[in-house]
Design an enzyme around this catalytic site. Structure first.
Site, short mmCIF file in Angstrom:
data_model
loop_
_atom_site.label_atom_id
_atom_site.label_comp_id
_atom_site.label_asym_id
_atom_site.label_seq_id
_atom_site.Cartn_x
_atom_site.Cartn_y
_atom_site.Cartn_z
N SER A 1 1.23 -1.51 0.30
CA SER A 1 0.19 0.02 -0.27
C SER A 1 0.77 1.12 0.50
CB SER A 1 -0.92 -0.32 1.03
OG SER A 1 -1.44 1.49 1.33
N ARG B 1 -24.23 -9.53 -44.66
CA ARG B 1 -23.25 -9.25 -43.84
C ARG B 1 -23.78 -7.44 -42.82
NH1 ARG B 1 -19.13 -8.46 -47.61
NH2 ARG B 1 -19.27 -10.45 -46.80
#
Lengths: 438, 438, 438, 438
Positions: free
Chosen positions: D275, D314
């Protein structure tokens, strides 16, 4: 009081599937759990884990007892699982404490619920397999019948090249064949769950694996050979399969919505929907439902995937997440399949409209074919550039590309070059090959 | 036949909320649609768009007529919307063809359905607002009462620094205040929909906007001033709000699951769930339900977002997608709120267990405080490195970090430095400030 | 090495937005974090929490120091957060240990990262606000210009009634105005985060709230008055807003794809895409991108909603989930807005094609208008039934509905009844009202 | 400019996987597309579809040409696909127009892109298969080594019964074996795509299927025998598989986060994260990343499912949706596997902490075993009720359940009954059976 419209009297016909719903019902669930408890006691009795007569008694009682789901609701709300209350109610109903104490011997709630779920899923799968077969069969007939029926292939919504309606149908059908095969594999994956309190069969005094094998045989489910309490990947795979099926049907639905558009109207679905104010409307309701179900299922499958993050030896939150999700997935899959079977029989292609569709866009659908024909006598890039310029001219001036080409390149036999048969390419074969494979 | 467990007799108690369910019911929907049709006729009669007596008659009839949802099901399945069948049934029930023809004048199905939905959502919002207020109130009381009760703050599951239980509760409550405010804004956003067949109010002969304004006034909904048939962002925003609420409650649930863990047991929820085989179990069922609902809602909110891609002037697929999704969202939100209200009253913090939690990890929870204390007399980076080394030693050897620190740096008054009040930092103030704001 | 195509040299032009990308870049993030550290030290120096000269020194150094992101990568991979390595590198670069130790005094990584994120989001919001304004402005011009341009309104893809192109544009624009307002509220919500190790500002010796207020003022961010480490609802709300924006633009894109279809071609977008093999193709690439971005964002917003289930005082998994998600959301939002601004300027409506669209469907688009006209002299239900029958006849025989109606009801002045102005209903007004509100 | 943190210099080490990233890179994509174009020309030359020397020339050139992705960006942005620009750049680079015109003969962009994708996915799958094997192997070693190491099984976070660490590891590993098998099937599913402009191979003059078969052989991909342009279910299945893998690893990650909690600390992962302010912190960063990746993948898999709704021949929007999604899925899968391989080698179970875990909860973890022991001499329901009461007493008074039981039922040999071996149930066997199957 519907949180899901398939449970609504009003919307059930639109979104629900009665046969799937029956397998999802409270009574089916309770019946399946009792069946598992009965079979467990029977095999435990046979193996001497519990007294033989207790096993026989419990098994028989499990078939006869009537348990009201509503009566278990309060305890289910407290315990999170219905099994403690179910076991208590069943014990009480047996009126034979000596036997009753051997009910649910060494099992935990999850064993009963997951195994009962496997039994119900198997029946759903069989139902759906029949529908898939019927649907593939119908599409095969359509593909064969219309293998040579020319229509415009469209990419990005733009006329691309000619295809045949049979080939389009084959494109709908091909992935379904794949899903049908996968369904068989998923069905064979359905397994008994019997791992006791926390996955170790701790209360069966070393007989656990044996009992599990016998239970698997009794219920005709797979014996996984180990615990799957926390391995939810079979459920997630099943959800993925449901997403694949409904996605494929959603694609068919989307195509049908587009085909039915005013001004195109190439394929209609008989029995379309009316409007409350527009007398002319023939709305493609069924195809729209197919798309909506697919959208819902795609998201819910993701929820099932997330529920694989199942903490430690049982994760209430993850497990509840499955319960909130799986029924809607099954309901949607059942409905989509039933609806698609129905739609496939109501499809009505319109050859004249398809001819119209081939002509829309000023004949530019033939541009690729023309460019390849020109490329026989000039550089292909030049040919493409020339056809591109003529296509733009055709659209700008609203004249037919083929006429422009005849004018520009008069020495070719354009009728022969652009004859229908040739332009369909492999479409008829794809259609017939699909039909033959159905 | 439940596609959603909130519709199940067995699971309703676990996942359902009766009051929300009532507003989602078929009969509530039909009642709301009739109310809209009645109000529309009334205001049209008042404005002279239809004969005044027809308006009066229809309005009155709309309050009296009884229409069975099941009777509309078949036509709803065909048309995709229940309104054509509802209008037909209502007309027939009126037994007054002269008046009946003025029913649904110039409106389309979506006008009726969306407006009726707005009415039902408003009632749900009022219901939920009350629950939010109650929940915030309960949390405020808890935060105040336990503002100074020390417990371990945990980040990544690791003891971080001390905090107070009141501050933890305030962290649950703060976002709810934000959601409460936003709810008021969303409620005010609920609008009448009246745009006719395709958004242009074409059949109202130029009186459309006027009728819409009057209808909005009659129903006490907002007049949007334009069509929102295809603008589904209000629905998506509402779904996002439901995700925010259930996500916040899911966070509370997740914390409670972790708090209840064996070996930690700092906060228990009375009335936890039992197991079918483990007599000792006190499962955090309600917190687990909160998490599961949040997971479901997060995904379903995404479906509502996707349904904003609503093609042209009405998109059946996108609209149906909403219908498949919104009821489950409302059901989950209602249930989560009701459950959270209940849970908040059943919370039982255990100060002794919290003390134990502060000691777990060999006192390393004080590491940051120690490092800042040391930094008063040495370089802070060195101080941090020293405390890091001591922390590792403490954990490795199972001794208390504070003891090690006393040994290493004997000349400081560690009791004063690590006195509870100081270490809680702003926690008590945050708790009290939240309580004061409730 | 792109995990997202917006980061690809090949696809950046299609899916990326350079200006948003700059704000998402590593260097922008580091710059913002340094800015926060600098401001924090400055205000802490001013308040006497750290020595004043240390504050001044750190603040100045924060503007000058150059830190290479790649150099922090290894430590970031270990710690999960870049801040420890950033602080270490910054301290080292300062070459002034006496001051350096006061860097990051009492803050935790999340304070720095969330505050820096707020700063970057604010700049993104300003960027997007400008685009929204530009887009709304463009749409306003279009709506005004084409307020009376008739075209077919389509519901379920079927011709419904006439509308005007301006009204269609207004429908795109209205929700954007709503999003624009909400953006201002979200911007004002952006807050400084300063809560220390675990939400309690434990290392600031009671000065924490004061420091936070000063930092908020220094950075011109909101002071939330409490910790929002674990309240991720602002981020989720922002994600929901991005879903609303992209969903609205996706709807516009979907409409444009449908409008551009061969055979319809009512609205084209200049500069459409070509094919590698079909010379004629003018693919609606940009509208398709708008839809795709919306689909992606809808799902990602759901991920942000799920990340609200943030355990205890810091949940690495939930927080990382945000990091994996938020950049793609921002990128998509930026791209969608930029693309929509561009598309709005390239729209080319084709009045002739729109006239053709009104005639498609054999004039049945006038069916509602005809039915209301007939209802003036006969019962409306009968009128609807009659028009329904005639519509079916028209479509079946390929004749125009209006001709059939003239034949059947010769005594009405159908030219007047079906005159364009009247049939557009409120469409022109809606278009102009929108334009006026831009 | 990262829209995804795996593309960030700062976060790449945390979220990225270099080997997968290489296969996702622009240059790998261009290289694969060129390989497909080269192989296509070669087989077309061999089959006489194009001149043989053109085929040879193009094939050779495809291996040598260098094409800069950035140079294709603008055209890709316009066309939506990179292939037209790639073909143009390649043609130009060849400096042999006679040959160059035969490049990309009869193919369409999607053929090239989907086939090139199949090639890249195959390489990724091989990479991932190796990792899966390594991971399963490591887990097998762990399961075997710790088959008898007792620890608490936890359900709902509550101590349930004893299990062994080896059995827990086996639970992580079992689903991976299943995923490994499925991967082989998915790999075999990877197929060449060659269907021409719109799925009909229209420009190959009837030779299309023959060319496709030859191309499949040349590239060692499956010949599907038909077009899969619009059948996206293979991609969706692959996404589902990635969700299953990351979900399984997410479950492992979640377990490790919980195992590492302060106060539990039963299994640590060496090399945990620090930390910026708390010197003691050993955050389970890697396990948290596993969970976060799983959450992201679950949602993205749903996007791929939705993209199956692929309109007509498509659908740019649906196809783009895949492009926006698939790279992140691959990146996450690669990273999760690499990280899990690494984590598995850094796991450090702590037997003493596990013993402590068995004692937490005042020995109530033995409640089920005690209840079954008591049921040998009394009715089981009574036994359960008795143990439930004693468990509550134990927890309330902070005494050990086993001591209470000894007091209440002194005449049983509780030491023997609660001996470790027996209580582990099938756990050791499950662990060893898994190890043996690796």
């Amino acid at each position: 009081m519907p949180a899901h419209p398939a449970d609504s009297a009003l919307y059930r016909g639109l979104f629900g599937d009665d046969e799937t719903a029956r397998l999802l019902s409270d009574s089916a669930e309770i019946r399946a759990m009792l069946l598992v408890e009965g079979a467990l006691a029977r095999v435990q009795g046979q193996l001497g884990v519990i007294p033989a007569d207790a096993g026989t008694f419990i098994d028989r009682a499990s078939r006869e007892v009537q348990i009201d789901p509503a009566g278990l609701s309060a305890a289910t709300a407290t315990n999170g699982v219905p099994v403690p209350a179910l076991v208590a109610a069943f014990r009480k109903a047996m009126e034979a404490p000596d036997h009753a104490q051997y009910l649910h011997w060494g099992a935990t709630s999850q064993d009963i619920m997951d195994t009962a779920l496997a039994l119900r899923l198997r029946r759903m799968m069989d139902l759906w397999a029949g529908r898939l077969d019927a649907l593939i069969g119908s599409l095969g007939v359509l593909a064969d019948r219309h293998a040579d029926l020319p229509m415009a292939a469209r990419t990005y919504g733009q006329a691309a090249t000619p295809t045949s309606f049979g080939a389009v149908v084959a494109q709908w059908g091909r992935p379904l064949q794949r899903h049908r095969e996968r369904l068989a594999a998923l069905r064979a994956d359905l397994a008994v769950s019997l791992s006791g309190a926390a996955g170790t069969l701790s209360a069966m005094e070393g007989r656990g694996p044996e009992v599990r094998a016998a239970l698997a045989q009794a219920l005709d489910l797979r014996d996984p050979g180990h615990s799957w309490h926390t391995d939810r990947s079979v459920m997630a795979d099943l959800a993925g399969w449901m997403a694949a099926v409904t996605g494929t049907l959603g694609k068919m639905g989307q195509d049908l919505i587009l085909s039915a558009q005013t001004g195109i109207a190439e394929v209609l679905v008989d029995g379309a929907g009316g409007s409350s104010t527009m007398p002319q409307k023939q709305n493609p309701v069924a195809p729209s439902v197919l798309v909506a179900l697919a959208r819902q299922v795609a998201a819910l499958a993701g929820v099932m995937d997330g529920a694989m993050i199942h903490a430690q030896q049982r994760d209430g939150a993850a497990w509840f997440t499955e319960w909130l999700t799986l029924p809607a997935l099954c309901s949607a899959t059942g409905r989509a399949l039933a609806l698609a079977v129905d739609v496939a029989q109501r499809l009505r292609p319109d050859p004249a409209a398809m001819q119209q569709g081939l002509k829309a866009g000023c004949g530019t659908i033939f541009a690729e074919a023309i460019s390849f024909a020109l490329a026989e006598t000039m550089d292909r890039a030049e040919a493409q550039a020339k056809v591109k310029a003529l296509s733009q001219e055709a659209i700008r001036d609203g004249v037919d590309l083929v006429d422009l080409v005849r004018r520009e390149v008069p020495d070719r036999d354009w009728d022969a070059i652009l004859a229908g048969d040739r332009l369909l390419g492999a479409a008829p074969q794809e259609a017939r090959a699909f039909a033959a494979s159905c």
